[in-house]
Design an enzyme around this catalytic site. Sequence first.
Site, PDB file in Angstrom:
ATOM      1  N   LYS A 143      15.002 -15.103  46.914  1.00 22.55           N
ATOM      2  CA  LYS A 143      16.145 -15.361  47.806  1.00 22.55           C
ATOM      3  C   LYS A 143      16.020 -16.761  48.401  1.00 22.55           C
ATOM      4  O   LYS A 143      14.928 -17.167  48.790  1.00 22.55           O
ATOM      5  CB  LYS A 143      16.203 -14.315  48.929  1.00 22.55           C
ATOM      6  CG  LYS A 143      17.338 -14.553  49.924  1.00 22.55           C
ATOM      7  CD  LYS A 143      17.655 -13.337  50.763  1.00 22.55           C
ATOM      8  CE  LYS A 143      16.787 -13.130  51.961  1.00 22.55           C
ATOM      9  NZ  LYS A 143      16.792 -14.232  52.946  1.00 22.55           N
TER      10      LYS A 143
ATOM     11  N   GLU B 110      24.589 -13.145  56.768  1.00 27.05           N
ATOM     12  CA  GLU B 110      23.964 -12.808  58.057  1.00 27.05           C
ATOM     13  C   GLU B 110      24.800 -13.326  59.222  1.00 27.05           C
ATOM     14  O   GLU B 110      25.189 -14.505  59.261  1.00 27.05           O
ATOM     15  CB  GLU B 110      22.549 -13.426  58.114  1.00 27.05           C
ATOM     16  CG  GLU B 110      21.848 -13.153  59.433  1.00 27.05           C
ATOM     17  CD  GLU B 110      20.344 -13.417  59.398  1.00 27.05           C
ATOM     18  OE1 GLU B 110      19.795 -13.744  58.327  1.00 27.05           O
ATOM     19  OE2 GLU B 110      19.726 -13.301  60.474  1.00 27.05           O
TER      20      GLU B 110
ATOM     21  N   ASP C  19      10.951 -13.875  54.814  1.00 29.27           N
ATOM     22  CA  ASP C  19      10.125 -14.845  55.544  1.00 29.27           C
ATOM     23  C   ASP C  19      10.200 -14.575  57.048  1.00 29.27           C
ATOM     24  O   ASP C  19       9.545 -15.255  57.839  1.00 29.27           O
ATOM     25  CB  ASP C  19      10.483 -16.298  55.189  1.00 29.27           C
ATOM     26  CG  ASP C  19      11.910 -16.681  55.523  1.00 29.27           C
ATOM     27  OD1 ASP C  19      12.693 -15.787  55.913  1.00 29.27           O
ATOM     28  OD2 ASP C  19      12.253 -17.872  55.396  1.00 29.27           O
ATOM     29  N   SER C  20      10.959 -13.532  57.429  1.00 27.12           N
ATOM     30  CA  SER C  20      10.890 -13.010  58.809  1.00 27.12           C
ATOM     31  C   SER C  20       9.458 -12.615  59.145  1.00 27.12           C
ATOM     32  O   SER C  20       9.116 -12.446  60.318  1.00 27.12           O
ATOM     33  CB  SER C  20      11.829 -11.815  58.975  1.00 27.12           C
ATOM     34  OG  SER C  20      11.647 -10.873  57.935  1.00 27.12           O
TER      35      SER C  20
ATOM     36  N   ASP D 113      11.480 -13.843  49.574  1.00 26.50           N
ATOM     37  CA  ASP D 113      12.082 -15.046  50.149  1.00 26.50           C
ATOM     38  C   ASP D 113      11.338 -16.306  49.723  1.00 26.50           C
ATOM     39  O   ASP D 113      10.108 -16.365  49.781  1.00 26.50           O
ATOM     40  CB  ASP D 113      12.010 -14.979  51.689  1.00 26.50           C
ATOM     41  CG  ASP D 113      13.348 -14.664  52.323  1.00 26.50           C
ATOM     42  OD1 ASP D 113      14.396 -14.950  51.709  1.00 26.50           O
ATOM     43  OD2 ASP D 113      13.335 -14.109  53.438  1.00 26.50           O
TER      44      ASP D 113
HETATM   45  O1  KIV Z   1      13.602 -12.918  56.226  1.00 24.59           O
HETATM   46  C1  KIV Z   1      14.320 -11.923  56.330  1.00 24.59           C
HETATM   47  O2  KIV Z   1      13.894 -10.829  56.726  1.00 24.59           O
HETATM   48  C2  KIV Z   1      15.729 -12.072  56.010  1.00 24.59           C
HETATM   49  C3  KIV Z   1      16.673 -11.030  56.501  1.00 24.59           C
HETATM   50  C4  KIV Z   1      16.989 -11.298  57.924  1.00 24.59           C
HETATM   51  C5  KIV Z   1      17.901 -10.925  55.665  1.00 24.59           C
HETATM   52  O3  KIV Z   1      16.116 -13.039  55.409  1.00 24.59           O
END
Ligand code: KIV
Length: 263
Positions: free
Chosen positions: A112, A181, A45-46, A84
Site C-alpha cells: 500500500k 481515509e 505503518d500505524s 504498508d
Molecule cells: O497504517 C495504517 O494502519 C493505515 C490505516 C489507517 C488505513 O494506513
Amino acid sequence: MPKITISTLDKMKAAGDKFVCITAYDATFARLVSEAGAETILVGDSLGMVLQGHDSTIPVTIEDMAYHTACVCRANTDALVIADMPFMSYSHEADALTNAMSLMQAGAQMVKMEGGVWLSDTIHSLVERGIPVCAHLGLTPQSVNVFGGYRVQGRTPKQAKSILADAVEIQDAGASLLVLECIPAPLAADISRKLDIPVIGIGAGAGTDAQVLVMHDMLGLSTHQPRFVQNFMADSGSVQEALRAFVTAVKDGSYPAEEHSYT
Ligand code: KIV
C-alpha cells in the site's frame, strides 16, 4: 474459509458484499484477525504510533515493515495481507521496486502506498512486475506535516474533484484496491460507485465496499479515539469476540453509523 485473493474481493464488490480489513503487526493478532473472518489484514505503518510510540508514521522504516509483515504472515491463515510502504520508501520508482520486493518476500500479497496521480508510473511498474498495489487517498498520514494536522480532507469542491481524479488515475494505472481515509461520506460513496476496484473506507462513511480500522483503536486501547472509531471491546468479553463483532457489524451494515461519518 478459502484463501482470499484479489478476485475474491472483486467478486464481493460485484455482489455488493462488504468485506473487512483490520490491522495486525504480530503473529498472535494476525491469527485472531484471520480466525475472526476478516478478509484482509493490513500491516499498517500505524505501527509507528501504536507499537513504537511515535506521534506520526514518519519514523517507520522498511526494515520495521518487513519484520512485522513476516511476523503476521507466519500466523495468518486465509486473509490477504497488505503491507504498508513507509514514508519516502516509494518516492522514486527504483526505490519503490526494491522496497516493495522486501515486503513481498516477507510474505505480503500486496503493498500500500499513499498518493494519487504522481504515483501512477510507479504503480504501473510494480504491477507489471507482479506486485499488486493498494493506493491510499484522503487523509494520508505520511503527509500530516503538509496538511498541518490529522484533518478531514475533500470538503471543498476543489479537493473533492482532485481526490476523485486521483482515484480514477490510480485505477487506470493498475491499482487493485483503494483506501479512502477521513473524507466526507457522500464523496467516498460516489468514488466507490465510480470505480471498478474495491474501495476500503476508514472514516469515510458506509458507502465504501469495505471498512478498515486500526486494531488498537477498535479495541479501545488508543489514547485518542477519532470520531469514526467504535470501541468494539466495550460490549465484548474477549478480544476474539470484539474482532468478530467488528466483522459482523461491517457485513450487516451497522458499522459505520452516521455518528462515525463526516459530511
Ligand atoms: O497504517 C495504517 O494502519 C493505515 C490505516 C489507517 C488505513 O494506513
